[in-house]
Design an enzyme around this catalytic site. Structure first.
Site, PDB file in Angstrom:
ATOM      1  N   CYS A   1      -3.927  10.066   1.695  1.00 56.32           N
ATOM      2  CA  CYS A   1      -3.190   9.178   1.236  1.00 56.32           C
ATOM      3  C   CYS A   1      -1.496   9.537   0.971  1.00 56.32           C
ATOM      4  O   CYS A   1      -0.414   8.953   1.254  1.00 56.32           O
ATOM      5  CB  CYS A   1      -3.100   7.744   0.250  1.00 56.32           C
TER       6      CYS A   1
ATOM      7  N   LYS B   1       0.597  -1.198  -0.240  1.00 53.05           N
ATOM      8  CA  LYS B   1      -0.019   0.411   0.104  1.00 53.05           C
ATOM      9  C   LYS B   1       0.698   1.376   0.046  1.00 53.05           C
ATOM     10  O   LYS B   1       0.635   2.247  -0.969  1.00 53.05           O
ATOM     11  CB  LYS B   1      -0.683   0.104   1.513  1.00 53.05           C
TER      12      LYS B   1
HETATM   13  N1  LIG Z   1      -9.976   7.828   2.412  1.00 52.95           N
HETATM   14  C1  LIG Z   1      -9.121   7.616   1.823  1.00 52.95           C
HETATM   15  O1  LIG Z   1      -9.581   7.693   0.951  1.00 52.95           O
HETATM   16  C2  LIG Z   1      -8.260   6.464   1.991  1.00 52.95           C
HETATM   17  C3  LIG Z   1      -8.623   5.229   0.858  1.00 52.95           C
HETATM   18  C4  LIG Z   1      -7.779   4.164   1.922  1.00 52.95           C
HETATM   19  C5  LIG Z   1      -7.230   3.985   2.595  1.00 52.95           C
HETATM   20  N2  LIG Z   1      -7.753   4.753   3.349  1.00 52.95           N
HETATM   21  C6  LIG Z   1      -7.094   4.334   5.146  1.00 52.95           C
HETATM   22  O2  LIG Z   1      -7.707   4.218   5.815  1.00 52.95           O
HETATM   23  C7  LIG Z   1      -7.847   4.783   6.712  1.00 52.95           C
HETATM   24  C8  LIG Z   1      -9.207   5.630   7.784  1.00 52.95           C
HETATM   25  O3  LIG Z   1      -8.765   6.282   6.961  1.00 52.95           O
HETATM   26  P1  LIG Z   1     -10.500   7.246   6.985  1.00 52.95           P
HETATM   27  O4  LIG Z   1     -10.918   8.202   5.034  1.00 52.95           O
HETATM   28  O5  LIG Z   1     -11.268   6.008   6.503  1.00 52.95           O
HETATM   29  O6  LIG Z   1     -10.730   7.699   7.814  1.00 52.95           O
HETATM   30  P2  LIG Z   1     -11.621   9.349   8.574  1.00 52.95           P
HETATM   31  O7  LIG Z   1     -11.064  10.097   9.604  1.00 52.95           O
HETATM   32  O8  LIG Z   1     -12.463   9.328   7.885  1.00 52.95           O
HETATM   33  O9  LIG Z   1     -12.753   7.984   9.541  1.00 52.95           O
HETATM   34  C9  LIG Z   1     -12.078   7.218  10.638  1.00 52.95           C
HETATM   35  C10 LIG Z   1     -12.953   7.430  11.951  1.00 52.95           C
HETATM   36  O10 LIG Z   1     -12.250   6.310  12.249  1.00 52.95           O
HETATM   37  C11 LIG Z   1     -13.105   6.912  13.793  1.00 52.95           C
HETATM   38  N3  LIG Z   1     -12.391   6.630  14.968  1.00 52.95           N
HETATM   39  C12 LIG Z   1     -11.365   7.589  15.840  1.00 52.95           C
HETATM   40  N4  LIG Z   1     -10.518   6.529  16.406  1.00 52.95           N
HETATM   41  C13 LIG Z   1     -11.644   5.460  16.378  1.00 52.95           C
HETATM   42  C14 LIG Z   1     -12.019   3.932  17.430  1.00 52.95           C
HETATM   43  N5  LIG Z   1     -11.290   3.760  18.423  1.00 52.95           N
HETATM   44  N6  LIG Z   1     -12.778   3.488  17.984  1.00 52.95           N
HETATM   45  C15 LIG Z   1     -13.937   3.696  16.524  1.00 52.95           C
HETATM   46  N7  LIG Z   1     -13.495   4.157  15.737  1.00 52.95           N
HETATM   47  C16 LIG Z   1     -13.219   5.483  15.127  1.00 52.95           C
HETATM   48  C17 LIG Z   1     -13.078   8.487  13.450  1.00 52.95           C
HETATM   49  O11 LIG Z   1     -14.344   9.229  14.599  1.00 52.95           O
HETATM   50  C18 LIG Z   1     -13.457   8.595  12.556  1.00 52.95           C
HETATM   51  O12 LIG Z   1     -15.116   8.885  12.141  1.00 52.95           O
HETATM   52  C19 LIG Z   1      -6.509   5.458   6.949  1.00 52.95           C
HETATM   53  O13 LIG Z   1      -5.245   4.457   7.563  1.00 52.95           O
HETATM   54  C20 LIG Z   1      -6.658   5.726   5.963  1.00 52.95           C
HETATM   55  O14 LIG Z   1      -5.201   6.228   5.485  1.00 52.95           O
HETATM   56  C21 LIG Z   1      -8.252   5.867   3.406  1.00 52.95           C
END
Ligand SMILES: NC(=O)c1ccc[n+]([C@@H]2O[C@H](COP(=O)([O-])OP(=O)(O)OC[C@H]3O[C@@H](n4cnc5c(N)ncnc54)[C@H](O)[C@@H]3O)[C@@H](O)[C@H]2O)c1
Length: 429
Positions: free
Chosen positions: A256, A202
């Site tokens: 990312c 990744k």
């Molecule tokens: N957004 C993208 O396009 C994308 C693409 C690929 C990978 N990712 C990866 O996926 C992961 C999540 O990204 P995202 O964009 O969904 O983040 P985000 O910030 O949109 O969502 C994360 C959520 O997790 C919640 N959270 C935090 N701590 C928590 C806990 N202990 N228990 C339960 N909920 C909790 C937050 O309140 C938030 O709503 C990251 O590592 C990111 O790098 C994101």
């Protein structure tokens, strides 16, 4: 595996939870944010993504997706919590550790734990001491995998299903169990490896894109020195059967590409000269944009600029790590008067509401600058009545996203990033 608990209901966790529910699983979606939970329980969705609101509402309507603030017993746990970087570019894994700690009381023999969050190499195995506080052993009692998410915002519901998925197991048997879980909805190929390789896959994908964009951005600066149009040159170079240079712009944003390369730098600081340099080139691009503005408009005080686009990429409302925000900060510090607009976002990250009406934003401005290539801006007709409200007919396009000949024909002076024609122009006094 019939019951799945998804921790973190953001851009990744929410569609994933709804996808499992839509494919017959019983899903407990958990988020620590009261705002997120209240919004979802009300039947709304807190993030903008095509089709997501109806998809989540339908999933909740089936009775198979329950939204909560705390985890509960399940067959599989999916962690999709944030993995940001600190101000000095170090991985901040605090969300991963606290999510893992939260599920310890609910672990039972036979459970699968999936880390979906993009993570530095070794993170999945660093979860083991936390998970084993349950008294269960990872590899025998518990299965642990890393399965990175590679969806493209704007196409999440399609790519979640169709993309190939890498599953890295703590043991080969863990990987097999992980694959079984995702076969519930993945139609792409499921590729098995070990957890650390999956973490690196990744990070390498996003680093590949970051380095390539850095090349395009550096070439955009060279183009302005040597007096060519970098976009035309890249288009021609890409006719070579083995060359694909990406597009230059005001910088790299999002959760990312602007973040993940630092995870590799942090893991092997001595070995990552190129990766670090690419990050620095891309991080330097907002200052380059401000130089273009200064050259076109002169120094800041007394100049009013309409800024179109604050999200980090086209047609999303996500401003995380958006280079547009740094451009705005730098322009404000240089004394320009700014009117901000985004075709998708309704507020700045600090909650300040954004003016929604484009005509109001343009009214009396000396120039407009496009920082995000939202369709609403790409398709803006230069003869649109709202553009008549500008004081100066100057367009600075940092995304090369409009049909500049049409804008010129409509009487605009057009200045594009990476095009060696940004000579000073006269600005109305
Ligand atoms: N957004 C993208 O396009 C994308 C693409 C690929 C990978 N990712 C990866 O996926 C992961 C999540 O990204 P995202 O964009 O969904 O983040 P985000 O910030 O949109 O969502 C994360 C959520 O997790 C919640 N959270 C935090 N701590 C928590 C806990 N202990 N228990 C339960 N909920 C909790 C937050 O309140 C938030 O709503 C990251 O590592 C990111 O790098 C994101």
């Amino acid at each position: 595996m019939q019951t799945i608990c998804v921790l973190g209901l953001g851009y990744i966790g929410l569609p994933t939870a709804a996808m499992f529910a839509t494919h017959g699983k019983n899903v407990i979606g958990v988020d620590v944010s009261e705002h997120v939970v209240a919004t979802l329980r009300r039947g709304d969705v807190h993030i903008e993504e095509p089709g997501l609101a109806a998809f989540v509402r339908d999933a909740i309507g089936t009775g198979r997706l329950e939204i909560r603030t705390t985890p509960s017993f399940a067959d599989a746990f999916v962690l999709a919590v944030p993995t940001p970087i600190t101000a000095d570019h170090k991985p901040d894994l605090s969300y991963v550790w606290s999510a893992a700690e939260a599920l310890v009381p609910y672990l039972r023999h036979g459970n699968l734990i999936v880390l979906e969050s993009t993570s530095p190499p070794g993170t999945t195995t660093r979860l083991i001491p936390i998970l084993e506080r349950s008294g269960l052993h990872v590899g025998t009692d518990l299965r642990l995998v890393h399965s990175p998410e590679r969806v493209l915002p704007g196409r999440i519901l399609i790519e979640l299903v169709q993309n190939d998925r890498v599953i890295g197991g703590y043991t080969p048997e863990c990987a097999q169990v992980g694959a079984e879980l995702y076969r519930a909805f993945v139609t792409g190929e499921i590729l098995l490896t070990d957890a650390t390789t999956a973490e690196m896959v990744k990070l390498m994908e996003n680093t590949f894109r970051d380095v390539n964009i850095a090349l395009a951005n550096e070439l955009s600066r060279v183009a302005q020195v040597v007096g060519i149009d970098v976009n035309e040159a890249i288009g021609l170079a890409n006719h070579h059967p083995r060359v694909t240079i990406l597009r230059p712009g005001p910088g790299v944003g999002g959760h990312c590409i602007a973040v993940d390369p630092w995870f590799i730098v942090d893991a092997a600081p001595q070995e990552t000269t190129l990766i670090r340099a690419a990050r620095q080139v891309n991080d330097g691009q907002p200052a380059f944009v401000v130089d273009i503005v200064r050259r076109v408009l002169g120094s800041g005080p007394g100049r009013e600029l309409a800024v179109l686009g604050l999200a980090y990429k086209a047609d999303v409302d996500d401003m995380r790590e958006s280079p547009a925000l740094e451009v705005v900060e730098r322009l404000a510090a240089a004394g320009y008067g700014l009117r901000l607009h985004d075709a998708h976002a309704v507020a700045l990250p600090d909650g300040t509401p954004l003016e929604r009406d484009l005509g109001t934003v343009l009214d009396g401005a000396d120039a407009l600058i496009i920082l995000t290539d939202h369709a609403a801006y790409r398709e803006l007709d230069p003869c649109d009545a709202r553009l008549q409200r500008l004081r100066g007919r100057i367009l600075i396009d940092t995304r090369n996203c409009v049909r500049h000949e049409r804008w010129r024909a409509a009487g605009f002076a057009v200045h594009r990033l990476g095009v060696g024609d940004s000579a000073p122009v006269s600005v109305p006094q």
